[in-house]
Design an enzyme around this catalytic site. Structure first.
Site, PDB file in Angstrom:
ATOM      1  N   GLU A   1       0.829  -1.206   0.000  1.00  0.00           N
ATOM      2  CA  GLU A   1       0.000   0.000   0.000  1.00  0.00           C
ATOM      3  C   GLU A   1       0.863   1.255   0.000  1.00  0.00           C
ATOM      4  OE1 GLU A   1      -2.767   2.188  -0.655  1.00  0.00           O
ATOM      5  OE2 GLU A   1      -3.640   0.312   0.061  1.00  0.00           O
TER       6      GLU A   1
ATOM      7  N   ASP B   1       1.080   4.081  -2.972  1.00  0.00           N
ATOM      8  CA  ASP B   1       0.676   5.467  -2.730  1.00  0.00           C
ATOM      9  C   ASP B   1       1.770   6.461  -3.108  1.00  0.00           C
ATOM     10  OD1 ASP B   1      -1.726   4.534  -1.807  1.00  0.00           O
ATOM     11  OD2 ASP B   1      -1.322   4.886   0.306  1.00  0.00           O
TER      12      ASP B   1
ATOM     13  N   SER C   1      -7.529   2.075  -3.549  1.00  0.00           N
ATOM     14  CA  SER C   1      -6.318   2.609  -2.943  1.00  0.00           C
ATOM     15  C   SER C   1      -5.321   3.041  -4.013  1.00  0.00           C
ATOM     16  CB  SER C   1      -5.676   1.564  -2.026  1.00  0.00           C
ATOM     17  OG  SER C   1      -5.405   0.378  -2.745  1.00  0.00           O
TER      18      SER C   1
ATOM     19  N   ASP D   1     -17.060  11.138 -18.161  1.00  0.00           N
ATOM     20  CA  ASP D   1     -18.221  10.459 -17.600  1.00  0.00           C
ATOM     21  C   ASP D   1     -18.139   8.957 -17.882  1.00  0.00           C
ATOM     22  OD1 ASP D   1     -20.613  10.048 -16.361  1.00  0.00           O
ATOM     23  OD2 ASP D   1     -21.851  10.971 -17.927  1.00  0.00           O
ATOM     24  N   ILE D   2     -18.280   8.159 -16.840  1.00  0.00           N
ATOM     25  CA  ILE D   2     -18.235   6.697 -16.969  1.00  0.00           C
ATOM     26  C   ILE D   2     -19.672   6.188 -16.945  1.00  0.00           C
ATOM     27  CG2 ILE D   2     -17.276   4.566 -16.053  1.00  0.00           C
ATOM     28  CD1 ILE D   2     -15.197   6.717 -16.902  1.00  0.00           C
TER      29      ILE D   2
ATOM     30  N   GLY E   1     -23.897  11.226 -16.127  1.00  0.00           N
ATOM     31  CA  GLY E   1     -23.894  12.141 -14.984  1.00  0.00           C
ATOM     32  C   GLY E   1     -23.376  11.451 -13.735  1.00  0.00           C
TER      33      GLY E   1
ATOM     34  N   ASP F   1     -23.094   9.167 -10.497  1.00  0.00           N
ATOM     35  CA  ASP F   1     -23.656   7.893 -10.045  1.00  0.00           C
ATOM     36  C   ASP F   1     -22.832   7.381  -8.866  1.00  0.00           C
ATOM     37  OD1 ASP F   1     -21.440   6.044 -11.089  1.00  0.00           O
ATOM     38  OD2 ASP F   1     -22.058   7.037 -12.931  1.00  0.00           O
TER      39      ASP F   1
END
Length: 593
Positions: A288, A292, A506, A551-552, A570, A572
């Site tokens: 992690e 990062d 993450s 937009d996905i 839009g 979601d």
């Protein structure tokens, strides 16, 4: 179930076992039902000590919220006029009566100023005292907790909460998938034609980005190719690390050599909080932490970068040799950063708890701390979670999304802190062209009401749902998650000297944070302040300048025995408004709104 100890309804024996000289009526302050994954164990050893935090009310917090709303609203005349640390501290300072009464209560039990520690604003008091009972989580870890505590009745209005007492969270990082198979990292096919993506830099993305995500892929996909930020503008970025996740410098150099050769030889600062370490042995490198720092700092190079490593972890097994339970490490970090006179303008975190395992009073108070940072001009990104609407399981027969109120009702499980309305929750996508990744955390808070900035976008989504969809499984009036999204799988990092692939929201949170830091660079170059609390701006852009986000509209986030919500046109609750178009956002935040 309530813990039945000799002092079962008491906060802790040293303070409330008996009234000092006059009659003192005690009243239960908070009671919780322990999550089903936690089981009551043996009484804590007699010498077990825990450091308790006593939260005093912040009577002027509504005024701080007003300031935050104004300085975060891109159409308000005060936009960007962030508050100083001194101004914020003045707004969260408790009333003198609360300070006096709590001090008198502590002193009546022999706890005086040398025994206490306080935050700069005086709104938290810390004291070490004997502790309660051992509870064991299903993963084998333990914590010192109680399901109920009492306070003198006259102090109830002067103390918001005392923790850790009823906090049964299982603080964890949000890494959904991790590929140790070195063979998964393959050389790209040089002959494969690029993928057409109109919103990308040059309108195309390398074909290899469909299976392996690199810094170059993200720069292409999010329209940031060629942008070079300044190294000395005063702009800063940071990521947080907990649970013995160590960011390895050697891995970072391998990553830079592979993906940012112009940055080889540069590094990041490490700041230790509460004894946090950053061990550099090969075997101690954290997946992690490496993820990062490599992507947040790789994207934003050469902006000065910091890795905050905070010691301690909530799961704790007391014994005769180690009888003291540390604080929740997240609060230690929050104490530190709130006391920093010049915190980084962008900070990313990839750790969270199931919201229902966090006492509501604790969540509200921690959320207030995030609001305080926002008022000072800090942008906070959090991964939205890796369980879809709860546990990631679409099978009703095997799902494990049960309410924590003793009724064991099936319901969607939001995460905290992503559910706090004062942070930016980042969901996940996969592939090129992008689609929602199935584990992208999303849904609606049961603790926090829908904030004003979501007043148009969220009802717009809910109105599209067929009547009765998921009835009773979520709170349609709650703060909705996520706000935005970014790529979240097949990230190529270097871990313990080897190239591996990793995924999860993450990965999305530090990615989005990296681009936010680039936007702050652009604003500072233009003589403007940092963006600060992002969400009012995000929802304004989503409503008025939709090209600022990609937009996905495909994919869903299953869990809790359902297929979850669908990504759609839009906003979601799978990908928010979508992924960033840096080029468009840069135009908007530097004067194009």
């Amino acid at each position: 179930m309530r813990v039945q100890l000799p002092w079962s309804l008491l906060l802790f024996s040293a303070l409330v076992a008996a009234a000092p000289t006059t009659e003192c009526i005690h009243k239960v302050k908070e009671t919780v039902v322990p999550p089903s994954s936690w089981k009551k164990g043996a009484a804590a050893p007699p010498n077990a000590i825990i450091e308790l935090r006593i939260a005093l009310p912040q009577p002027n917090f509504p005024e701080l919220e007003r300031h935050l709303a104004e300085v975060s609203d891109p159409f308000h005349e005060r936009y960007g006029q962030h508050l100083s640390k001194a101004e914020v501290d003045a707004l969260i300072t408790p009333h003198p009566d609360s300070v006096s009464l709590v001090d008198e209560w502590l002193a009546s039990h022999g706890l005086r100023e040398p025994d206490l520690s306080r935050t700069a604003s005086g709104d938290w008091v810390k004291v070490k005292v004997p502790t309660y009972h051992v509870y064991t989580h299903s993963d084998g870890t333990s914590a010192l907790r109680t399901t109920s505590y009492s306070l003198p009745e006259h102090l109830h209005e002067h103390i918001d909460l005392v923790q850790p007492t009823t906090l049964f969270s299982n603080f964890r990082r949000q890494a959904a998938t991790f590929h140790f198979d070195k063979d998964a990292v393959t050389a790209p096919d040089a002959n494969a034609p690029p993928i057409s993506v109109p919103s990308a830099s040059g309108g195309k993305v390398d074909a290899s980005c469909n299976t392996t995500i690199t810094i170059s892929c993200l720069q292409q996909l999010y329209n940031a190719v060629g942008y070079v930020p300044l190294a000395n503008s005063g702009n800063k970025i940071a990521v947080t690390g907990y649970l013995d996740q160590f960011a390895n410098f050697a891995d970072y150099q391998l990553f830079l050599k592979d993906q940012r050769p112009d940055a080889v030889g540069t590094s990041f600062n490490v700041i230790s909080i509460n004894g946090g370490q950053d061990n550099q042995t090969v075997e101690d490198a954290g997946a992690e932490a490496d993820l990062d720092v490599q992507f947040a700092f790789g994207i934003s190079h050469p902006i000065p970068a910091t890795f905050f490593t905070t010691g301690g972890s909530p799961p704790f097994i007391p014994d005769i040799l180690t009888p003291s339970d540390s604080n929740e490490p997240y609060l230690d970090w929050l104490d530190f950063i709130l006391n920093d006179p010049s915190p980084p303008q962008t900070i990313s975190t990839s750790y969270a708890d199931d919201e229902q395992t966090v006492p509501k009073s604790f969540a509200q108070r921690a959320c207030a701390g995030f609001a305080t940072l926002g008022a000072r001009g800090v942008s906070l990104t959090f991964s939205s979670g890796d369980g879809g609407v709860g546990d990631g399981d679409p099978d009703p027969a095997t799902q494990e999304c049960f309410s924590n109120d003793g009724k064991n009702r099936t319901e969607f499980i939001p995460l905290f802190p992503p559910s706090c309305p004062f942070v930016t929750a980042v969901g996940g996508t996969i592939h090129v062209p992008e689609t929602a990744v199935s584990f992208s955390g999303g849904g609606f808070s049961n603790f926090f009401d829908r904030p004003a900035y979501q007043a148009v976008a969220v009802p717009g989504f809910l109105d599209k749902l067929p009547k009765g969809t998921f009835a009773g499984l979520f709170n349609p009036n709650g703060r909705a998650v996520p706000d935005v999204a970014a790529q979240a799988d097949n990230f190529k990092i270097f871990l313990s000297g080897e190239a591996v692939l990793i995924g999860g929201t993450s990965a999305a949170a530090p990615t989005f944070a990296g681009f936010v830091s680039l936007l702050n660079d652009a604003r500072i170059r233009a003589g403007l302040p940092s963006l600060g609390f992002l969400n009012p701006l995000i929802y304004t852009i989503g409503a008025l300048h939709s090209a600022g986000f990609n937009d996905i509209t495909t994919g869903h986030n299953p869990g809790c025995g359902t297929e979850g919500f669908n990504a759609t046109v839009g906003w979601d609750p799978v990908t928010g408004f979508g992924t960033p178009n840096f080029g468009k956002l840069k135009e908007l935040v530097t004067g194009g709104l």
